[in-house]
Write a protein that holds these residues in place. Structure first.
Motif, PDB file in Angstrom:
ATOM      1  N   SER A   1      -4.615  -0.198  -7.558  1.00 41.60           N
ATOM      2  CA  SER A   1      -4.940   0.154  -8.945  1.00 41.60           C
ATOM      3  C   SER A   1      -4.321   1.479  -9.405  1.00 41.60           C
ATOM      4  CB  SER A   1      -6.464   0.241  -9.108  1.00 41.60           C
ATOM      5  OG  SER A   1      -6.967   1.229  -8.233  1.00 41.60           O
ATOM      6  N   ARG A   2      -3.862   2.303  -8.489  1.00 36.25           N
ATOM      7  CA  ARG A   2      -3.442   3.662  -8.876  1.00 36.25           C
ATOM      8  C   ARG A   2      -1.975   3.691  -9.306  1.00 36.25           C
ATOM      9  NH1 ARG A   2      -7.262   7.705  -5.498  1.00 36.25           N
ATOM     10  NH2 ARG A   2      -8.808   6.145  -4.975  1.00 36.25           N
TER      11      ARG A   2
ATOM     12  N   TYR B   1       0.521  -1.741  -4.652  1.00 35.29           N
ATOM     13  CA  TYR B   1      -0.675  -0.908  -4.643  1.00 35.29           C
ATOM     14  C   TYR B   1      -1.817  -1.715  -5.247  1.00 35.29           C
ATOM     15  CZ  TYR B   1       0.586  -0.182  -9.544  1.00 35.29           C
ATOM     16  OH  TYR B   1       0.915  -0.391 -10.856  1.00 35.29           O
TER      17      TYR B   1
ATOM     18  N   SER C   1       1.097  -1.573   5.013  1.00 30.58           N
ATOM     19  CA  SER C   1       0.224  -0.396   5.115  1.00 30.58           C
ATOM     20  C   SER C   1      -1.031  -0.511   4.257  1.00 30.58           C
ATOM     21  CB  SER C   1       1.014   0.867   4.734  1.00 30.58           C
ATOM     22  OG  SER C   1       0.297   2.029   5.067  1.00 30.58           O
TER      23      SER C   1
ATOM     24  N   THR D   1      -9.145   9.396   5.449  1.00 34.35           N
ATOM     25  CA  THR D   1      -9.926  10.271   6.331  1.00 34.35           C
ATOM     26  C   THR D   1     -10.555  11.423   5.540  1.00 34.35           C
ATOM     27  OG1 THR D   1      -7.835  11.326   6.941  1.00 34.35           O
ATOM     28  CG2 THR D   1      -8.771   9.782   8.525  1.00 34.35           C
TER      29      THR D   1
ATOM     30  N   SER E   1      -4.690   0.339  14.124  1.00 30.97           N
ATOM     31  CA  SER E   1      -5.440   1.595  14.233  1.00 30.97           C
ATOM     32  C   SER E   1      -5.968   1.708  15.661  1.00 30.97           C
ATOM     33  CB  SER E   1      -6.620   1.571  13.255  1.00 30.97           C
ATOM     34  OG  SER E   1      -7.550   2.581  13.582  1.00 30.97           O
TER      35      SER E   1
ATOM     36  N   ARG F   1       0.006   5.609  -1.843  1.00 28.61           N
ATOM     37  CA  ARG F   1      -0.649   6.811  -1.295  1.00 28.61           C
ATOM     38  C   ARG F   1      -0.526   6.835   0.219  1.00 28.61           C
ATOM     39  NH1 ARG F   1      -6.187   6.715  -1.819  1.00 28.61           N
ATOM     40  NH2 ARG F   1      -6.229   4.538  -2.463  1.00 28.61           N
ATOM     41  N   GLY F   2      -0.853   7.988   0.800  1.00 30.35           N
ATOM     42  CA  GLY F   2      -1.031   8.108   2.242  1.00 30.35           C
ATOM     43  C   GLY F   2       0.182   7.699   3.055  1.00 30.35           C
ATOM     44  N   ILE F   3      -0.092   6.955   4.118  1.00 25.21           N
ATOM     45  CA  ILE F   3       0.965   6.571   5.055  1.00 25.21           C
ATOM     46  C   ILE F   3       2.019   5.712   4.353  1.00 25.21           C
ATOM     47  CG2 ILE F   3       1.435   5.198   7.129  1.00 25.21           C
ATOM     48  CD1 ILE F   3      -1.414   6.132   8.131  1.00 25.21           C
ATOM     49  N   GLY F   4       1.577   4.759   3.529  1.00 18.65           N
ATOM     50  CA  GLY F   4       2.532   3.877   2.841  1.00 18.65           C
ATOM     51  C   GLY F   4       3.480   4.648   1.939  1.00 18.65           C
TER      52      GLY F   4
ATOM     53  N   LEU G   1       0.474  -1.955  10.314  1.00 14.96           N
ATOM     54  CA  LEU G   1      -0.429  -0.826  10.577  1.00 14.96           C
ATOM     55  C   LEU G   1      -1.737  -1.338  11.155  1.00 14.96           C
ATOM     56  CD1 LEU G   1       0.018   2.265   9.968  1.00 14.96           C
ATOM     57  CD2 LEU G   1       1.656   0.760   8.843  1.00 14.96           C
TER      58      LEU G   1
ATOM     59  N   ILE H   1      -8.096  -0.929   3.668  1.00 10.10           N
ATOM     60  CA  ILE H   1      -9.325  -0.326   3.158  1.00 10.10           C
ATOM     61  C   ILE H   1     -10.355  -0.212   4.283  1.00 10.10           C
ATOM     62  CG2 ILE H   1      -9.047  -1.151   0.789  1.00 10.10           C
ATOM     63  CD1 ILE H   1     -11.131  -3.367   1.461  1.00 10.10           C
TER      64      ILE H   1
ATOM     65  N   ILE I   1      -5.325  10.478  10.824  1.00  8.53           N
ATOM     66  CA  ILE I   1      -4.194  10.946  10.026  1.00  8.53           C
ATOM     67  C   ILE I   1      -4.746  11.511   8.708  1.00  8.53           C
ATOM     68  CG2 ILE I   1      -2.010  10.258   8.944  1.00  8.53           C
ATOM     69  CD1 ILE I   1      -2.067   9.894  12.052  1.00  8.53           C
TER      70      ILE I   1
ATOM     71  N   PRO J   1      -2.240   4.243  14.474  1.00  9.36           N
ATOM     72  CA  PRO J   1      -2.508   5.674  14.278  1.00  9.36           C
ATOM     73  C   PRO J   1      -3.922   6.047  14.706  1.00  9.36           C
ATOM     74  CG  PRO J   1      -1.654   4.649  12.257  1.00  9.36           C
ATOM     75  CD  PRO J   1      -2.063   3.550  13.182  1.00  9.36           C
TER      76      PRO J   1
ATOM     77  N   GLY K   1       0.828  -1.211   0.000  1.00 14.40           N
ATOM     78  CA  GLY K   1       0.000   0.000   0.000  1.00 14.40           C
ATOM     79  C   GLY K   1       0.856   1.251   0.000  1.00 14.40           C
ATOM     80  N   GLY K   2       1.882   1.235  -0.847  1.00 17.08           N
ATOM     81  CA  GLY K   2       2.854   2.338  -0.844  1.00 17.08           C
ATOM     82  C   GLY K   2       2.577   3.436  -1.850  1.00 17.08           C
TER      83      GLY K   2
HETATM   84  P1  NAP Z   1      -4.984   5.335   1.862  1.00 13.98           P
HETATM   85  O1  NAP Z   1      -4.485   6.717   1.718  1.00 13.98           O
HETATM   86  O2  NAP Z   1      -6.410   5.022   1.543  1.00 13.98           O
HETATM   87  O3  NAP Z   1      -4.028   4.368   1.003  1.00 13.98           O
HETATM   88  C1  NAP Z   1      -4.301   2.997   0.978  1.00 13.98           C
HETATM   89  C2  NAP Z   1      -3.179   2.282   0.267  1.00 13.98           C
HETATM   90  O4  NAP Z   1      -3.469   0.864   0.283  1.00 13.98           O
HETATM   91  C3  NAP Z   1      -3.039   2.674  -1.200  1.00 13.98           C
HETATM   92  O5  NAP Z   1      -1.682   2.587  -1.546  1.00 13.98           O
HETATM   93  C4  NAP Z   1      -3.855   1.599  -1.909  1.00 13.98           C
HETATM   94  O6  NAP Z   1      -3.492   1.397  -3.275  1.00 13.98           O
HETATM   95  C5  NAP Z   1      -3.485   0.388  -1.071  1.00 13.98           C
HETATM   96  N1  NAP Z   1      -4.444  -0.699  -1.201  1.00 13.98           N
HETATM   97  C6  NAP Z   1      -5.771  -0.676  -0.970  1.00 13.98           C
HETATM   98  N2  NAP Z   1      -6.304  -1.879  -1.225  1.00 13.98           N
HETATM   99  C7  NAP Z   1      -5.284  -2.687  -1.629  1.00 13.98           C
HETATM  100  C8  NAP Z   1      -5.195  -4.027  -2.062  1.00 13.98           C
HETATM  101  N3  NAP Z   1      -6.268  -4.838  -2.146  1.00 13.98           N
HETATM  102  N4  NAP Z   1      -3.974  -4.522  -2.424  1.00 13.98           N
HETATM  103  C9  NAP Z   1      -2.875  -3.722  -2.364  1.00 13.98           C
HETATM  104  N5  NAP Z   1      -2.893  -2.437  -1.964  1.00 13.98           N
HETATM  105  C10 NAP Z   1      -4.096  -1.937  -1.609  1.00 13.98           C
HETATM  106  O7  NAP Z   1      -4.782   4.782   3.358  1.00 13.98           O
HETATM  107  P2  NAP Z   1      -3.904   5.408   4.564  1.00 13.98           P
HETATM  108  O8  NAP Z   1      -4.744   6.382   5.263  1.00 13.98           O
HETATM  109  O9  NAP Z   1      -2.548   5.771   4.078  1.00 13.98           O
HETATM  110  O10 NAP Z   1      -3.814   4.129   5.507  1.00 13.98           O
HETATM  111  C11 NAP Z   1      -2.669   3.276   5.474  1.00 13.98           C
HETATM  112  C12 NAP Z   1      -2.816   2.250   6.577  1.00 13.98           C
HETATM  113  O11 NAP Z   1      -2.912   2.926   7.838  1.00 13.98           O
HETATM  114  C13 NAP Z   1      -4.085   1.408   6.447  1.00 13.98           C
HETATM  115  O12 NAP Z   1      -3.811   0.094   6.841  1.00 13.98           O
HETATM  116  C14 NAP Z   1      -5.043   2.083   7.409  1.00 13.98           C
HETATM  117  O13 NAP Z   1      -6.007   1.186   7.891  1.00 13.98           O
HETATM  118  C15 NAP Z   1      -4.093   2.528   8.506  1.00 13.98           C
HETATM  119  N6  NAP Z   1      -4.616   3.654   9.289  1.00 13.98           N
HETATM  120  C16 NAP Z   1      -4.913   4.854   8.705  1.00 13.98           C
HETATM  121  C17 NAP Z   1      -5.425   5.878   9.500  1.00 13.98           C
HETATM  122  C18 NAP Z   1      -5.771   7.230   8.952  1.00 13.98           C
HETATM  123  O14 NAP Z   1      -6.318   8.071   9.704  1.00 13.98           O
HETATM  124  N7  NAP Z   1      -5.497   7.537   7.693  1.00 13.98           N
HETATM  125  C19 NAP Z   1      -5.629   5.671  10.863  1.00 13.98           C
HETATM  126  C20 NAP Z   1      -5.324   4.440  11.413  1.00 13.98           C
HETATM  127  C21 NAP Z   1      -4.801   3.436  10.613  1.00 13.98           C
HETATM  128  P3  NAP Z   1      -4.173   2.320  -4.453  1.00 13.98           P
HETATM  129  O15 NAP Z   1      -3.504   3.669  -4.347  1.00 13.98           O
HETATM  130  O16 NAP Z   1      -3.832   1.622  -5.715  1.00 13.98           O
HETATM  131  O17 NAP Z   1      -5.637   2.383  -4.144  1.00 13.98           O
END
Ligand code: NAP
Length: 245
Positions: free
Chosen positions: A36-37, A34, A88, A191, A140, A13-16, A138, A91, A186, A183, A10-11
């Motif tokens: 699809s993006r 990743y 990371s 979010t 939460s 976007r976002g945290i990854g 990761l 969904i 974030i 986290p 999941g690298g």
């Molecule tokens: P995000 O911005 O939605 O990014 C999600 C990432 O995961 C993207 O790189 C996405 O790829 C990838 N992904 C999704 N489904 C996938 C699949 N089936 N196979 C491979 N890759 C997949 O999420 P984020 O906010 O950075 O969160 C990262 C991690 O931290 C997650 O595990 C989330 O649960 C955890 N977390 C986040 C928060 C927060 O507030 N943001 C809080 C607590 C925990 P595409 O770009 O191709 O879609």
């Protein structure tokens, strides 16, 4: 001398993405997966290369144990032995449980929890053989305390804590560490999907009075992955601005 190699699921976007760029700055060659993006993933690879490291990206469904294994093998062939894994990919499919469709339950469990198993399974044996390796998962705040409307997500994130602690106990004597980051709120696309009113209300519940940045989580993970954290394993570290106090 070759650089150490990190795999970040999941690298794109976002945290990854922030973790991938931070580990590149730390000296790692970095492979990312990743969903699809591909354009976002290509930008992260360009950032890794701009830091003078090698980058590799592929669309690999986190929920597929076989595809994850195959990509880990490819990373080892093209970049070298993996030393660090950060899981990371994640969904959400939020809904009250009383209305939740079975697919909304299983999609989240498959990507978040089975995906974490798949990535750990792909690297752990080699880490043990080499007596070296560091894994950060990761979770939460929702996985620690639960969250209304997120039974599927919270269950997957609680499962990740159980997986991480158990694996830490299995591999510690082999020189491998496993830690979990939990986290709070974030600033990422995840979010951003929340309605503005809910975001403002959420921020007010955080003692720090703001959402955290992906960079702040990445800096924490950079520490946990590194030898600076060499006696830390099996821990669940909140990165939440005091949300859980
Ligand atoms: P995000 O911005 O939605 O990014 C999600 C990432 O995961 C993207 O790189 C996405 O790829 C990838 N992904 C999704 N489904 C996938 C699949 N089936 N196979 C491979 N890759 C997949 O999420 P984020 O906010 O950075 O969160 C990262 C991690 O931290 C997650 O595990 C989330 O649960 C955890 N977390 C986040 C928060 C927060 O507030 N943001 C809080 C607590 C925990 P595409 O770009 O191709 O879609």
């Amino acid at each position: 001398m070759t650089n150490p190699v990190a795999l970040v699921t999941g690298g794109s976007r976002g945290i990854g993405a922030a973790v991938a760029l931070r580990l590149a700055a730390d000296g790692y060659d970095v492979a990312i997966t990743y969903s699809s993006r591909s354009e976002e993933a290509a930008k992260v690879v360009a950032g890794i290369e701009a830091a003078g490291r090698r980058g590799l990206a592929a669309a690999v469904d986190a929920a597929s144990v076989e595809d994850t294994r195959a990509f880990a093998d490819r990373v080892e062939q093209e970049l070298g032995p993996i030393e660090a894994l950060v899981c990371s990919a994640g969904i959400t499919r939020d809904k009250p449980l009383a209305l939740m469709a079975p697919e909304e339950w299983s999609q989240v469990i498959d990507v978040n929890l089975t995906g974490t198993f798949a990535a750990c399974r792909a690297v752990t044996y080699e880490f043990m053989k080499r007596q070296r390796g560091s894994i950060v998962l990761l979770s939460s705040v929702a996985g620690v305390y639960g969250n209304a409307g997120q039974a599927n997500y919270a269950a997957s994130k609680a499962g990740i804590i159980g997986l991480g602690r158990s694996l830490a106990k299995e591999v510690a004597r082999h020189g491998v560490r496993v830690n979990v980051v939990a986290p709070g709120f974030i600033e990422t696309d995840m979010t951003a999907a929340l309605p503005e009113k809910a975001r403002a209300k959420a921020a007010k519940t955080v003692p720090a009075n703001r959402f955290g940045s992906a960079q702040e989580v990445a800096d924490t993970i950079s520490f946990l992955v590194s030898d600076r954290a060499s006696y830390i394993t099996g821990q669940v570290l909140g990165v939440d601005g005091g949300l859980t106090l």
